[in-house]
Motif scaffolding. Structure first.
Motif, short mmCIF file in Angstrom:
data_model
loop_
_atom_site.label_atom_id
_atom_site.label_comp_id
_atom_site.label_asym_id
_atom_site.label_seq_id
_atom_site.Cartn_x
_atom_site.Cartn_y
_atom_site.Cartn_z
N ILE A 46 0.87 -1.18 0.00
CA ILE A 46 0.00 0.00 0.00
C ILE A 46 0.91 1.22 0.00
O ILE A 46 1.66 1.45 0.96
CB ILE A 46 -0.93 0.02 1.22
N ASN A 47 0.86 1.98 -1.08
CA ASN A 47 1.79 3.09 -1.24
C ASN A 47 1.40 4.30 -0.40
O ASN A 47 0.28 4.41 0.11
CB ASN A 47 1.88 3.49 -2.71
N THR A 48 2.33 5.23 -0.30
CA THR A 48 2.16 6.43 0.52
C THR A 48 0.90 7.20 0.15
O THR A 48 0.68 7.52 -1.03
CB THR A 48 3.38 7.36 0.36
N GLY A 49 0.06 7.46 1.14
CA GLY A 49 -1.14 8.26 0.94
C GLY A 49 -2.27 7.54 0.24
O GLY A 49 -3.31 8.14 -0.05
N GLN A 50 -2.12 6.24 -0.02
CA GLN A 50 -3.13 5.48 -0.76
C GLN A 50 -3.87 4.54 0.19
O GLN A 50 -3.46 4.33 1.34
CB GLN A 50 -2.49 4.71 -1.90
N THR A 51 -4.97 3.94 -0.30
CA THR A 51 -5.85 3.17 0.58
C THR A 51 -6.23 1.84 -0.05
O THR A 51 -6.59 1.77 -1.23
CB THR A 51 -7.14 3.95 0.88
N LEU A 52 -6.15 0.80 0.76
CA LEU A 52 -6.77 -0.49 0.45
C LEU A 52 -7.90 -0.68 1.45
O LEU A 52 -7.66 -0.79 2.65
CB LEU A 52 -5.77 -1.64 0.56
N ASP A 53 -9.13 -0.68 0.94
CA ASP A 53 -10.33 -0.82 1.76
C ASP A 53 -10.86 -2.24 1.55
O ASP A 53 -11.16 -2.63 0.42
CB ASP A 53 -11.37 0.22 1.34
N GLN A 54 -10.96 -3.00 2.62
CA GLN A 54 -11.40 -4.39 2.50
C GLN A 54 -12.86 -4.51 2.10
O GLN A 54 -13.32 -5.59 1.72
CB GLN A 54 -11.10 -5.16 3.79
N GLY A 55 -13.58 -3.42 2.15
CA GLY A 55 -14.96 -3.40 1.67
C GLY A 55 -15.82 -4.44 2.35
O GLY A 55 -15.92 -4.46 3.58
N ASN A 56 -16.42 -5.34 1.57
CA ASN A 56 -17.26 -6.39 2.14
C ASN A 56 -16.60 -7.77 2.00
O ASN A 56 -17.27 -8.80 2.11
CB ASN A 56 -18.64 -6.41 1.47
N SER A 91 -6.57 -13.54 1.99
CA SER A 91 -5.37 -14.24 2.44
C SER A 91 -4.13 -13.63 1.79
O SER A 91 -4.19 -13.07 0.69
CB SER A 91 -5.47 -15.73 2.11
N VAL A 92 -3.01 -13.76 2.51
CA VAL A 92 -1.73 -13.24 2.05
C VAL A 92 -0.69 -14.34 2.23
O VAL A 92 -0.43 -14.77 3.36
CB VAL A 92 -1.31 -11.98 2.84
N ALA A 93 -0.09 -14.81 1.13
CA ALA A 93 0.90 -15.88 1.19
C ALA A 93 2.33 -15.35 1.18
O ALA A 93 3.27 -16.10 1.40
CB ALA A 93 0.71 -16.85 0.03
N GLY A 94 2.49 -14.05 0.91
CA GLY A 94 3.81 -13.44 0.85
C GLY A 94 3.98 -12.38 1.93
O GLY A 94 3.60 -12.58 3.08
N ASP A 95 4.53 -11.24 1.54
CA ASP A 95 4.85 -10.17 2.48
C ASP A 95 3.84 -9.04 2.37
O ASP A 95 3.24 -8.81 1.32
CB ASP A 95 6.26 -9.63 2.21
N TRP A 96 3.70 -8.32 3.46
CA TRP A 96 2.76 -7.19 3.56
C TRP A 96 3.58 -5.93 3.84
O TRP A 96 4.30 -5.86 4.83
CB TRP A 96 1.77 -7.44 4.69
N TYR A 97 3.46 -4.93 2.94
CA TYR A 97 4.17 -3.67 3.09
C TYR A 97 3.16 -2.53 3.15
O TYR A 97 2.44 -2.29 2.17
CB TYR A 97 5.10 -3.42 1.90
N ASN A 98 3.12 -1.84 4.27
CA ASN A 98 2.32 -0.62 4.37
C ASN A 98 3.28 0.55 4.39
O ASN A 98 3.91 0.84 5.41
CB ASN A 98 1.47 -0.64 5.65
N ASP A 99 3.41 1.21 3.25
CA ASP A 99 4.37 2.30 3.11
C ASP A 99 3.66 3.64 3.30
O ASP A 99 3.48 4.43 2.36
CB ASP A 99 5.06 2.24 1.75
N ASN A 100 3.23 3.88 4.56
CA ASN A 100 2.50 5.10 4.91
C ASN A 100 1.19 5.23 4.16
O ASN A 100 0.75 6.34 3.82
CB ASN A 100 3.37 6.35 4.69
N GLY A 101 0.57 4.09 3.88
CA GLY A 101 -0.77 4.08 3.32
C GLY A 101 -1.80 3.78 4.40
O GLY A 101 -1.50 3.82 5.59
N THR A 102 -3.01 3.46 3.97
CA THR A 102 -4.10 3.17 4.90
C THR A 102 -4.76 1.85 4.52
O THR A 102 -5.12 1.65 3.35
CB THR A 102 -5.16 4.29 4.87
#
Length: 204
Positions: free
Chosen positions: A93-103, A108-119
């Motif tokens: 998730i890039n800087t200033g951007q958003t991933l909304d899980q919605g409904n 699932s995540v099989a690799g790595d999770w990077y939150n780079d100042n996103g939401t």
């Protein structure tokens, strides 16, 4: 199919079958519709990137593995239709951007999770880390989850989920398999104080 710099806007998949991606980069602007249940998007390498603002509707499944990466470089909301599934490999998730899980009640995540100042907006849903080799949760900022399940089934010494940023869970964390590796700075904190907030497990 391998390609570089494919830019797609308001993409609609309207027939049965599957899409296989094994390299390159594909950029989506606007909404992505996968509204037929027997369509699968299988990604083994390369990058899919979501730019701009839109929904990712899913009635089939997204299945990422290998070195596949999903990059959220805009404001993307997941919209689960009947039977939809998101099985990510690496997530950024890039800087200033958003991933909304919605409904989407579970991703699932099989690799790595990077939150780079996103939401990341989890609502009241679950994220499952289910790799078969070592994973990490980090980036340049912390992430808050609602429900978190640790289910890394890799072999001994290759079943670790390392925290390189602090993470928090507001409802429940389940330790099914694998080991969470933390340190004095990068902690897993569960803010729910009820007895059902965790089932115990391995945190190193």
């Amino acid at each position: 199919r391998e390609g570089v710099g494919r830019a797609l806007q308001d993409t609609v998949h309207g027939a049965g079958g599957f899409v296989n991606m094994n390299g390159g980069q594909m950029n989506f602007w606007g909404d992505v519709y996968n509204n037929i249940p027997d369509i699968d998007f299988n990604q083994t390498a390369g990058i899919i990137q979501f730019d701009g603002t839109g929904e990712w509707q899913m009635k089939g499944s997204y299945n990422a593995s290998g070195t596949a990466k999903a990059v959220f470089n805009g404001n993307t909301t997941l919209n689960k239709l009947a039977g939809g599934e998101w099985n990510f490999n690496d997530v950024t998730i890039n800087t200033g951007q958003t991933l909304d899980q919605g409904n989407a009640d579970s991703i699932s995540v099989a690799g790595d999770w990077y939150n780079d100042n996103g939401t990341f907006v989890p609502h009241t849903y679950k994220v499952v880390f289910n790799g078969i080799e070592n994973q990490s949760i980090g980036g340049t900022s912390s992430t808050s989850f609602y429900n978190l399940t640790i289910n890394n089934t890799g072999a001994v010494t290759n079943n670790q989920i390392t925290l390189s940023q602090p993470i928090s869970v507001s409802n429940q964390v389940l330790f099914n398999d694998g080991i969470v590796v933390s340190d004095a700075t990068n902690l897993l904190t569960v803010t729910n104080t009820s007895a059902t907030a965790s089932n115990g497990g391995n945190v190193g």
